[in-house]
Scaffold this motif. Structure first.
Motif, PDB file in Angstrom:
ATOM      1  N   SER A   4       0.831  -1.197   0.000  1.00  0.00           N
ATOM      2  CA  SER A   4       0.000   0.000   0.000  1.00  0.00           C
ATOM      3  C   SER A   4       0.864   1.245   0.000  1.00  0.00           C
ATOM      4  O   SER A   4       1.879   1.294   0.700  1.00  0.00           O
ATOM      5  CB  SER A   4      -0.895  -0.004   1.243  1.00  0.00           C
ATOM      6  OG  SER A   4      -1.397   1.277   1.487  1.00  0.00           O
ATOM      7  N   GLU A   6       0.175   3.936   1.446  1.00  0.00           N
ATOM      8  CA  GLU A   6       0.123   4.459   2.808  1.00  0.00           C
ATOM      9  C   GLU A   6       0.956   3.613   3.765  1.00  0.00           C
ATOM     10  O   GLU A   6       1.421   4.074   4.790  1.00  0.00           O
ATOM     11  CB  GLU A   6      -1.326   4.501   3.310  1.00  0.00           C
ATOM     12  CG  GLU A   6      -2.219   5.479   2.568  1.00  0.00           C
ATOM     13  CD  GLU A   6      -2.874   4.854   1.356  1.00  0.00           C
ATOM     14  OE1 GLU A   6      -2.496   3.721   1.000  1.00  0.00           O
ATOM     15  OE2 GLU A   6      -3.767   5.491   0.775  1.00  0.00           O
ATOM     16  N   HIS A   7       1.116   2.324   3.425  1.00  0.00           N
ATOM     17  CA  HIS A   7       1.848   1.392   4.274  1.00  0.00           C
ATOM     18  C   HIS A   7       2.808   0.597   3.395  1.00  0.00           C
ATOM     19  O   HIS A   7       2.559  -0.558   3.067  1.00  0.00           O
ATOM     20  CB  HIS A   7       0.879   0.434   4.993  1.00  0.00           C
ATOM     21  CG  HIS A   7      -0.058   1.124   5.916  1.00  0.00           C
ATOM     22  ND1 HIS A   7      -1.125   1.870   5.477  1.00  0.00           N
ATOM     23  CD2 HIS A   7      -0.090   1.204   7.273  1.00  0.00           C
ATOM     24  CE1 HIS A   7      -1.777   2.364   6.523  1.00  0.00           C
ATOM     25  NE2 HIS A   7      -1.165   1.988   7.607  1.00  0.00           N
ATOM     26  N   GLU A 129     -10.611   9.066   2.116  1.00  0.00           N
ATOM     27  CA  GLU A 129      -9.842   9.155   3.361  1.00  0.00           C
ATOM     28  C   GLU A 129     -10.439   8.247   4.438  1.00  0.00           C
ATOM     29  O   GLU A 129      -9.707   7.539   5.145  1.00  0.00           O
ATOM     30  CB  GLU A 129      -9.818  10.598   3.846  1.00  0.00           C
ATOM     31  CG  GLU A 129      -9.016  10.799   5.124  1.00  0.00           C
ATOM     32  CD  GLU A 129      -9.004  12.246   5.597  1.00  0.00           C
ATOM     33  OE1 GLU A 129      -8.278  12.539   6.555  1.00  0.00           O
ATOM     34  OE2 GLU A 129      -9.735  13.076   5.011  1.00  0.00           O
ATOM     35  N   ALA A 132      -9.562   4.652   3.492  1.00  0.00           N
ATOM     36  CA  ALA A 132      -8.143   4.342   3.655  1.00  0.00           C
ATOM     37  C   ALA A 132      -7.853   3.999   5.109  1.00  0.00           C
ATOM     38  O   ALA A 132      -7.052   3.103   5.417  1.00  0.00           O
ATOM     39  CB  ALA A 132      -7.288   5.522   3.198  1.00  0.00           C
ATOM     40  N   TRP A 133      -8.521   4.728   6.012  1.00  0.00           N
ATOM     41  CA  TRP A 133      -8.370   4.432   7.438  1.00  0.00           C
ATOM     42  C   TRP A 133      -9.060   3.119   7.798  1.00  0.00           C
ATOM     43  O   TRP A 133      -8.500   2.285   8.517  1.00  0.00           O
ATOM     44  CB  TRP A 133      -8.953   5.584   8.257  1.00  0.00           C
ATOM     45  CG  TRP A 133      -8.887   5.353   9.744  1.00  0.00           C
ATOM     46  CD1 TRP A 133      -7.780   5.376  10.526  1.00  0.00           C
ATOM     47  CD2 TRP A 133      -9.991   5.040  10.602  1.00  0.00           C
ATOM     48  NE1 TRP A 133      -8.117   5.109  11.837  1.00  0.00           N
ATOM     49  CE2 TRP A 133      -9.467   4.895  11.913  1.00  0.00           C
ATOM     50  CE3 TRP A 133     -11.356   4.882  10.386  1.00  0.00           C
ATOM     51  CZ2 TRP A 133     -10.278   4.588  13.002  1.00  0.00           C
ATOM     52  CZ3 TRP A 133     -12.161   4.584  11.479  1.00  0.00           C
ATOM     53  CH2 TRP A 133     -11.633   4.441  12.767  1.00  0.00           C
ATOM     54  N   THR A 135      -9.636   0.511   6.021  1.00  0.00           N
ATOM     55  CA  THR A 135      -8.966  -0.667   5.458  1.00  0.00           C
ATOM     56  C   THR A 135      -7.503  -0.753   5.859  1.00  0.00           C
ATOM     57  O   THR A 135      -6.816  -1.696   5.472  1.00  0.00           O
ATOM     58  CB  THR A 135      -9.030  -0.638   3.919  1.00  0.00           C
ATOM     59  OG1 THR A 135      -8.298   0.502   3.437  1.00  0.00           O
ATOM     60  CG2 THR A 135     -10.460  -0.580   3.415  1.00  0.00           C
ATOM     61  N   ASP A 136      -7.023   0.239   6.613  1.00  0.00           N
ATOM     62  CA  ASP A 136      -5.606   0.338   6.962  1.00  0.00           C
ATOM     63  C   ASP A 136      -4.751   0.313   5.700  1.00  0.00           C
ATOM     64  O   ASP A 136      -3.671  -0.270   5.657  1.00  0.00           O
ATOM     65  CB  ASP A 136      -5.193  -0.787   7.910  1.00  0.00           C
ATOM     66  CG  ASP A 136      -3.860  -0.507   8.607  1.00  0.00           C
ATOM     67  OD1 ASP A 136      -3.490   0.677   8.723  1.00  0.00           O
ATOM     68  OD2 ASP A 136      -3.183  -1.471   9.016  1.00  0.00           O
ATOM     69  N   GLY A 137      -5.262   0.965   4.638  1.00  0.00           N
ATOM     70  CA  GLY A 137      -4.487   1.128   3.418  1.00  0.00           C
ATOM     71  C   GLY A 137      -4.426  -0.057   2.488  1.00  0.00           C
ATOM     72  O   GLY A 137      -3.596  -0.068   1.569  1.00  0.00           O
ATOM     73  N   VAL A 139      -5.060  -1.950  -0.621  1.00  0.00           N
ATOM     74  CA  VAL A 139      -5.464  -1.573  -1.976  1.00  0.00           C
ATOM     75  C   VAL A 139      -5.417  -2.810  -2.876  1.00  0.00           C
ATOM     76  O   VAL A 139      -4.472  -3.599  -2.783  1.00  0.00           O
ATOM     77  CB  VAL A 139      -4.522  -0.481  -2.531  1.00  0.00           C
ATOM     78  CG1 VAL A 139      -4.857  -0.138  -3.973  1.00  0.00           C
ATOM     79  CG2 VAL A 139      -4.577   0.755  -1.652  1.00  0.00           C
TER      80      VAL A 139
END
Length: 223
Positions: A4, A6-7, A129, A132-133, A135-137, A139
């Motif tokens: 991800s 984000e991660h 947003e 995304a939170w 699913t904890d990022g 994708v």
């Protein structure tokens, strides 16, 4: 394997595929066909859906889609979908991907961005947003978007009802007239990340669609 943005360290050995589209696009049919084809090819496949996909998620699905609860205000609706998705990710998707399975989900985050963000007017950035939170990022490695003209989608919805597919759920009833808005929102998402999307004309023969989806998924799995 996917990471991800984000991660960047949150990699998994499985393959995550989401099918998206308006009601009547044929995505559920193609999700099942894809799962069958991959299993026949010897792949370990999990076919799941949203809302739902976990014990808690299915309970929330019953609440979210029940016409008896209409109307539901947009913010509450968005939070319910995000809660169901969070449970889906934690209880079903991440464990299956960690085990190296091919995970196919009928709807994911793009549906919330289209339905709650565009149709309900909450805005795509806010819904993106939130999810995304939730699913904890997480994708998808690939999102298959079945792009349906209004006539194609309407004809399939009618045919499904005549074949005994049941009455439309609350979301289907409330968004049937918003096809153009939904379609534009889905296409906008695909335009933002073209490498991660496979956009197909939903009016093409089902067998052709399945073949093209399977080819793309097997290519992604081989990377």
């Amino acid at each position: 394997m996917s990471t991800s943005p984000e991660h960047p360290g949150a990699a998994h050995p499985g393959l995550f595929v989401a099918l998206e589209g308006t009601d009547g696009s044929g995505k559920s049919t193609q999700a099942r066909a894809l799962a069958e084809a991959l299993r026949a090819a010897g792949r370990d496949v999990l076919l799941t859906r949203e809302p739902g996909g976990s014990d808690l998620g299915e309970l929330l699905r019953a609440l979210i889609l029940d016409p008896a609860h209409a109307p539901v205000d947009p913010r509450t609706e968005a939070l319910l979908f995000a809660a169901a998705r969070s449970a889906h990710v934690e209880r079903t998707l991440r464990p299956a991907l960690a085990a190296g399975r091919v995970v196919i989900t009928d709807r994911y985050v793009d549906s919330s961005i289209a339905y709650q963000g565009a149709v309900r007017g909450l805005g795509a950035p806010r819904i993106a947003e939130l999810n995304a939170w939730a699913t904890d990022g997480l994708v998808p490695d690939l999102t298959v978007l079945l792009d349906a003209e209004p006539e194609t989608a309407a004809g399939r919805r009618t045919g499904r009802e005549r074949a005994g597919g049941g009455a439309p759920d609350r979301m289907e009833q409330e968004t049937a007239s918003a096809h153009g808005t939904l379609r534009a929102a889905f296409l906008a998402r695909a335009h933002q990340e073209p490498a991660r999307y496979l956009v197909l004309d939903a009016a093409r023969p089902p067998e052709e669609l399945t073949r093209r989806i399977v080819e793309r998924v097997l290519t992604a799995a081989a990377r």
